[in-house]
Every structure is written in structure tokens, then in C-alpha cells.
Design a protein around this motif. Structure first.
Motif, short mmCIF file in Angstrom:
data_model
loop_
_atom_site.label_atom_id
_atom_site.label_comp_id
_atom_site.label_asym_id
_atom_site.label_seq_id
_atom_site.Cartn_x
_atom_site.Cartn_y
_atom_site.Cartn_z
N SER A 1 54.59 38.13 39.64
CA SER A 1 53.97 39.37 40.13
C SER A 1 52.51 39.18 40.52
O SER A 1 51.95 40.03 41.22
CB SER A 1 54.08 40.46 39.07
OG SER A 1 53.30 40.16 37.93
N LYS A 2 51.90 38.08 40.11
CA LYS A 2 50.48 37.86 40.42
C LYS A 2 50.27 36.61 41.29
O LYS A 2 49.84 36.71 42.43
CB LYS A 2 49.69 37.73 39.12
CG LYS A 2 49.67 39.02 38.30
CD LYS A 2 48.93 38.84 36.99
CE LYS A 2 48.98 40.11 36.15
NZ LYS A 2 48.33 39.94 34.83
N SER B 1 46.02 45.67 45.66
CA SER B 1 46.21 45.78 44.21
C SER B 1 45.65 44.57 43.47
O SER B 1 45.13 44.70 42.36
CB SER B 1 47.70 45.95 43.90
OG SER B 1 47.96 45.85 42.52
N SER B 2 45.75 43.41 44.11
CA SER B 2 45.33 42.18 43.43
C SER B 2 43.82 42.09 43.21
O SER B 2 43.37 41.27 42.40
CB SER B 2 45.80 40.95 44.23
OG SER B 2 45.12 40.87 45.47
N PRO C 1 40.49 46.98 40.04
CA PRO C 1 40.40 46.91 38.57
C PRO C 1 41.76 47.08 37.93
O PRO C 1 42.56 47.93 38.36
CB PRO C 1 39.48 48.10 38.22
CG PRO C 1 38.70 48.37 39.46
CD PRO C 1 39.61 48.04 40.60
N LYS C 2 42.04 46.28 36.91
CA LYS C 2 43.35 46.31 36.26
C LYS C 2 43.34 47.32 35.11
O LYS C 2 43.17 46.98 33.95
CB LYS C 2 43.71 44.91 35.72
CG LYS C 2 43.68 43.81 36.79
CD LYS C 2 44.67 44.07 37.91
CE LYS C 2 44.75 42.92 38.88
NZ LYS C 2 43.55 42.78 39.74
N GLU D 1 44.99 50.72 32.93
CA GLU D 1 46.22 50.90 32.14
C GLU D 1 47.44 51.14 33.03
O GLU D 1 48.53 50.66 32.74
CB GLU D 1 46.04 52.08 31.18
CG GLU D 1 47.26 52.36 30.30
CD GLU D 1 47.05 53.57 29.41
OE1 GLU D 1 48.01 53.97 28.73
OE2 GLU D 1 45.93 54.12 29.39
N HIS E 1 47.74 50.33 36.32
CA HIS E 1 47.58 49.57 37.56
C HIS E 1 48.92 49.19 38.18
O HIS E 1 49.15 49.43 39.37
CB HIS E 1 46.75 48.32 37.27
CG HIS E 1 46.57 47.43 38.47
ND1 HIS E 1 45.70 47.74 39.49
CD2 HIS E 1 47.16 46.26 38.79
CE1 HIS E 1 45.77 46.78 40.41
NE2 HIS E 1 46.63 45.88 40.01
N GLU E 2 49.79 48.59 37.40
CA GLU E 2 51.07 48.13 37.94
C GLU E 2 51.97 49.31 38.31
O GLU E 2 52.68 49.27 39.33
CB GLU E 2 51.76 47.20 36.94
CG GLU E 2 51.04 45.85 36.83
CD GLU E 2 51.59 45.00 35.71
OE1 GLU E 2 52.37 45.52 34.89
OE2 GLU E 2 51.22 43.81 35.65
N THR F 1 50.79 50.59 41.59
CA THR F 1 51.15 49.68 42.68
C THR F 1 52.60 49.87 43.11
O THR F 1 52.91 49.96 44.30
CB THR F 1 50.92 48.22 42.25
OG1 THR F 1 49.55 48.03 41.89
CG2 THR F 1 51.28 47.26 43.38
N HIS G 1 34.42 44.35 37.92
CA HIS G 1 35.59 44.59 37.08
C HIS G 1 36.45 43.35 36.91
O HIS G 1 37.36 43.34 36.11
CB HIS G 1 36.45 45.71 37.70
CG HIS G 1 35.76 47.02 37.75
ND1 HIS G 1 35.80 47.92 36.71
CD2 HIS G 1 34.99 47.59 38.72
CE1 HIS G 1 35.10 49.00 37.03
NE2 HIS G 1 34.60 48.83 38.24
N ASN G 2 36.17 42.32 37.69
CA ASN G 2 36.94 41.09 37.60
C ASN G 2 36.29 40.14 36.62
O ASN G 2 35.07 40.07 36.50
CB ASN G 2 37.06 40.42 38.98
CG ASN G 2 37.82 41.28 39.96
OD1 ASN G 2 38.84 41.85 39.61
ND2 ASN G 2 37.31 41.40 41.18
#
Length: 334
Positions: free
Chosen positions: A70-71, A145-146, A149-150, A152, A154-155, A158, A244-245
Motif C-alpha cells: 500500500s505504500k 495521499s503519499s 500527513p498520516k 488517524e 488517513h487510509e 484515501t 509532518h513527514n
């Protein structure tokens, strides 16, 4: 670290990721089979089938591989999308469609941010949905999405965006040719409208060539220009959200964007043979379907139900905004 220890580490990584990646690939194959034999968007099939195997991402040996698919596999897919674009194809459109598309992408994303704020939704969610609507549907959603910011959800957000733009793109493929016919525009203008508004490439091709060959060609070129906007948009967002990364990767250009840009340049120069381009495009497609199957596996139906009506209203509003904006420009030019 010695060569031997590196080799053992690589073997251990393969063993760790293999079950989950294999499960994602099997879902991707099943989705492709359904799409080819029964019609329908392969991305949507991959998502829905993946969600049926949500339990695999919660326990067992598949967790690591599903996360990897997924990443990391997603980033490979997005990087290889650059092989679908050449600078010459973009220049064929002339200045007016280029300005129209660039303006529409920027204004739609700004509209999404503003509308999300009004609706009480987060700024990243507004950027995610608007970017997917403005650029190239599911592929743009995954790429944007990648670098966001990730959080709660996020997925979940997406996956919702991918489902939303895929469904709306299919509706647009049927409805937009009927709407644009009411304005009695020439085939080139219709092509600019269809290519500048419908979310996914396949639906643009279907809608364009259902009108005429000229419309189909112009629509496809216009759509590829929107796909080309993926690079500057994702680069910009990667720097906007760099705080955020985590780590060095958040402070420099992501590697998959470098690959994307390099392939655009090489393809424009005619350096890449057609046979190699065909392989790259095929690998990119399979990586995208595999990654989206993995995303489906990481998303529960309960989580999707929690998204709410405001999110649906947002993505519909962004789609309508883009359609009206491009329609006004096309009609005004005539």
C-alpha cells in the motif's frame, strides 16, 4: 555491515513481505479478470475485493506485506506513470487548453480547501479529494495521499476518495457527452471539456471516442496534460506538509517524483523504445491495482461508514465546480 549480513537481511525482508504482497497481487489479478470479462473500473473492483479481506491486515503473516504494497509499491506505480506523458503531446494542445487545465487544477484544489473548511472537514481531506477530482482520479488520490500527513483516518480517507472519484468518473462518462451536446460546440472544444473534467483516463477515452475520433484524440491529450500536473502538485504538497513527514525524506524531493519527471523527459526525447514503454506502462498499472487492493485490505466497512455525508457532498461539489469552470471557459472561447 558485511555483504553476507546484507544478503540475509534481504532474504528476511522478502520472507516478511511476501505473504502480504502475494495476497494483494492475487486480489489485483481477480479484479483485473472481473474488469476484463464483465466490465467496470478495475480500481473499484480491487478496492471492494480487498475490503472483503480486511481481516488479513489485522493479524497473521500478511500484515507487513500489505503495508509494503500500500505504500512502497504505490510509489513505484506513481513514478512509472511518467512514461505515459511527453512534452510534445502537451504542446500539441496549444496555449489555451494548457492555461485552462492548469487554472482549473489550481482553482479546484483551492475550492476543495475552502469547501472542506466550510463543511468542518480537514484541510488535507479537502486537498486529497480536490486533487483527485482535478488531476487524474484514483492515481492522483494515491499519489497525493503519499505526501499528506498520516493522521488517524488517513487510509480510510484515501480509500473513500478513490471510490468516490471512480464512481463519479463513471457517471460523468455517461452524462457529460449528453450535457455538452446541448451547447453545439465543435469536436475539439467538446474534447477539451471531456478531457478537462472527467476524472479517470479510461473514462475520458470512452466518453471522447463515443462522440468522434477527433473529440477522443483531443480529450486524451487534454487528460494527459492534467496527469502531467500531478508532478508539480505533489512536489508542492510534499514541501507544504514537510513538517509532518519524519526524517530526511520529508525534507527532499520524494524519489518516486524524480522517477516520474525523468521518465517524462526521456519519453519526450524518444530515448525509451516502444517495447520498453509498453512494459513500463503495464508494470505501473499492475503496481497501482496491487497497491489499491492492499489499501482495500487495510480499510474496514465500518470505517468507511464513518466518513459521513459531508465528505460525499464535498467530492460531488468539487466535481460540479470543475465541470462548470471548464464549461464556462470552453463556451466563452467559442
Amino acid at each position: 555491515m558485511s555483504i553476507g549480513s546484507r544478503g540475509l537481511g534481504a532474504v528476511a525482508a522478502v520472507r516478511n513481505y511476501f505473504p502480504g504482497v502475494l495476497a494483494s497481487l492475487i486480489v489485483a489479478i481477480a479484479a483485473t479478470f472481473l474488469s476484463e470479462h464483465y466490465g467496470g473500473p478495475v480500481m473499484l473492483f480491487a478496492l471492494l475485493l480487498g475490503m472483503a479481506f480486511y481481516f488479513l491486515s489485522q493479524e497473521g503473516r500478511c500484515i507487513a506485506g500489505i503495508g509494503f504494497a500500500s505504500k512502497s509499491i504505490l510509489r513505484v506505480a506513481v513514478g512509472l506513470l511518467g512514461a505515459q506523458i511527453t512534452i510534445a503531446e502537451i504542446m500539441k494542445l496549444g496555449a489555451a487548453p494548457v492555461v485552462t487545465v492548469i487554472g482549473a487544477v489550481i482553482l479546484t484544489i483551492l475550492f476543495g480547501v475552502l469547501a472542506a473548511r466550510i463543511m468542518g472537514l480537514s484541510r488535507p481531506f479537502g486537498i486529497l479529494t480536490a486533487g483527485a477530482v482535478a488531476i487524474c482520479g484514483a492515481s492522483a488520490a494515491l499519489a497525493i495521499s503519499s505526501v499528506l500527513p498520516k493522521g488517524e483516518n488517513h487510509e480510510r480517507d484515501t480509500v473513500f476518495t478513490v471510490i468516490g472519484v471512480t464512481a463519479l468518473s463513471t457517471i460523468a462518462m455517461i452524462v457529460y457527452p449528453l450535457i455538452i451536446a446541448l451547447f453545439h460546440l465543435d469536436h475539439a472544444a467538446v474534447g477539451v471539456f471531456l478531457g478537462g473534467t472527467i476524472h479517470d483516463v479510461a473514462q475520458v477515452v470512452g466518453a471522447g471516442f463515443s462522440v468522434s475520433d477527433e473529440t477522443g484524440n483531443v480529450a486524451t491529450f487534454t487528460k494527459l496534460l492534467r496527469v502531467a500536473m500531478l508532478l508539480p502538485v505533489v512536489v508542492t504538497l510534499s514541501y507544504v506538509f514537510r513538517a509532518h513527514n519524519v526524517g530526511k525524506a520529508g525534507r527532499q524531493l520524494p524519489g518516486f517524483l524524480v522517477v516520474f519527471a525523468a521518465l517524462v523527459v526521456l519519453n519526450s526525447m524518444g530515448i525509451i523504445p516502444e517495447s520498453v514503454l509498453a512494459v513500463i506502462k503495464n508494470v505501473s498499472r499492475w503496481c497501482l491495482v496491487t497497491a489499491i487492493a492492499a489499501l482495500g485490505m487495510k480499510t474496514s466497512l465500518k470505517a468507511m461508514a464513518d466518513v459521513g455525508g459531508r465528505a460525499i457532498a464535498l467530492i460531488v461539489a468539487e466535481t460540479v465546480f470543475l465541470a462548470i469552470l471548464v464549461l464556462v471557459v470552453v463556451v466563452w472561447k467559442v
